[in-house]
Design an enzyme around this catalytic site. Sequence first.
Site, PDB file in Angstrom:
ATOM      1  N   GLY A  38       0.891  -1.269  -0.016  1.00 52.66           N
ATOM      2  CA  GLY A  38      -0.067   0.019   0.153  1.00 52.66           C
ATOM      3  C   GLY A  38       0.688   1.266   0.056  1.00 52.66           C
ATOM      4  N   ARG A  88       7.500 -10.974   1.158  1.00 51.24           N
ATOM      5  CA  ARG A  88       6.676 -11.824   0.477  1.00 51.24           C
ATOM      6  C   ARG A  88       6.794 -11.412  -1.329  1.00 51.24           C
ATOM      7  NH1 ARG A  88       0.563  -9.878   1.343  1.00 51.24           N
ATOM      8  NH2 ARG A  88       1.014  -7.549   1.470  1.00 51.24           N
ATOM      9  N   GLU A  89       5.968 -12.318  -1.697  1.00 46.87           N
ATOM     10  CA  GLU A  89       5.686 -12.275  -3.328  1.00 46.87           C
ATOM     11  C   GLU A  89       4.166 -12.436  -3.192  1.00 46.87           C
ATOM     12  OE1 GLU A  89       9.190 -13.259  -6.307  1.00 46.87           O
ATOM     13  OE2 GLU A  89       8.070 -15.216  -5.421  1.00 46.87           O
ATOM     14  N   ASP A 254      -4.764   2.476  -3.672  1.00 44.19           N
ATOM     15  CA  ASP A 254      -3.485   3.254  -3.577  1.00 44.19           C
ATOM     16  C   ASP A 254      -3.178   4.348  -4.379  1.00 44.19           C
ATOM     17  OD1 ASP A 254      -2.924   1.059  -1.646  1.00 44.19           O
ATOM     18  OD2 ASP A 254      -1.868  -0.082  -3.049  1.00 44.19           O
TER      19      ASP A 254
END
Length: 315
Positions: A38, A88-89, A254
Amino acid sequence: MIYTLTLNPAVDVSMTVDRLVPEHKLHCSQPQYDAGGGGINVSKAIHRLGGKSIALFTSGGSTGLRLQELVEQEGINYQIIGIEALTRECFVVTETTTNQQFRFGTPGPQLSAGEVASCLSHLETISDPVDYLVVSGSLPPGLPTDFYAQIARFAKSRGIRLVLDAAGEPLQKALDEGVFLIKPNLGELARLVGVEQLETDQISKAAHELIGAGKCEVVVVSLGPRGALLTTADGHELIQAPPVKKLSTVGAGDSVVGGMVYALSQGKSYADMIRQGVACGTAATMNPGTELFQLTDAENLLNWINQQHPQLLLS
């Protein structure tokens, strides 16, 4: 000065396939990699509009290094909070035959107690005066649900306007401390005021309820393809989204936040703020995968919105 904070960022991987078929070997397009999360997306949006911000995010392992490279490629100033576990992915797969999009989000790394403490202490060591702090996205495993509330207390003590784009209990607890601006969707707003659902004519009343209780100063309710409703203590204004061909919704919310914060940083009114936000959010849906928006698209859509809403209702 604008800071964005992303506690659970990701390397976003997007690709296309003709059709998702169970138990078949699927031939996908070459993957596209983008810096995701975000707050990072908000910083990307601000940068594309010509503004500046500092993106603060956690980063760990080889994917964390890849994330930093992708942020650098965007030309964004950033600071990292180092963690041991891998960043993370997340994956986005679009079917070319149906234009349906499938989004696969992973929970993110577990943060240790020391890493949790460093997230807040990093904010506290910022010496520059900060006008806006944008906190956006989910909490990674290991952070308490009152973590955003702790950030809200910090922002209040520094006189920083906190823009919070979150959901669930972390959002509710932060509102008990008081924030500047929130951007809930319709379902989240209903939960915040303790009802199952809200009709269109009840949205502004619910938003005024939060403002009147001192939980926030500005509420922007995301209505998807219908646009967004801005509510302040002085009134409300509905901005319709321009009609466009939707290719992806990744990063649209976003982009709305990035457009709004950029407008505020330029001294614009709340009415101009919501117009800029809707233009950027709609423009983001015109691009595939996780690309956010193109500046020319956002500018053209802003002109369309201003023609449809020539009168500024809120200062």
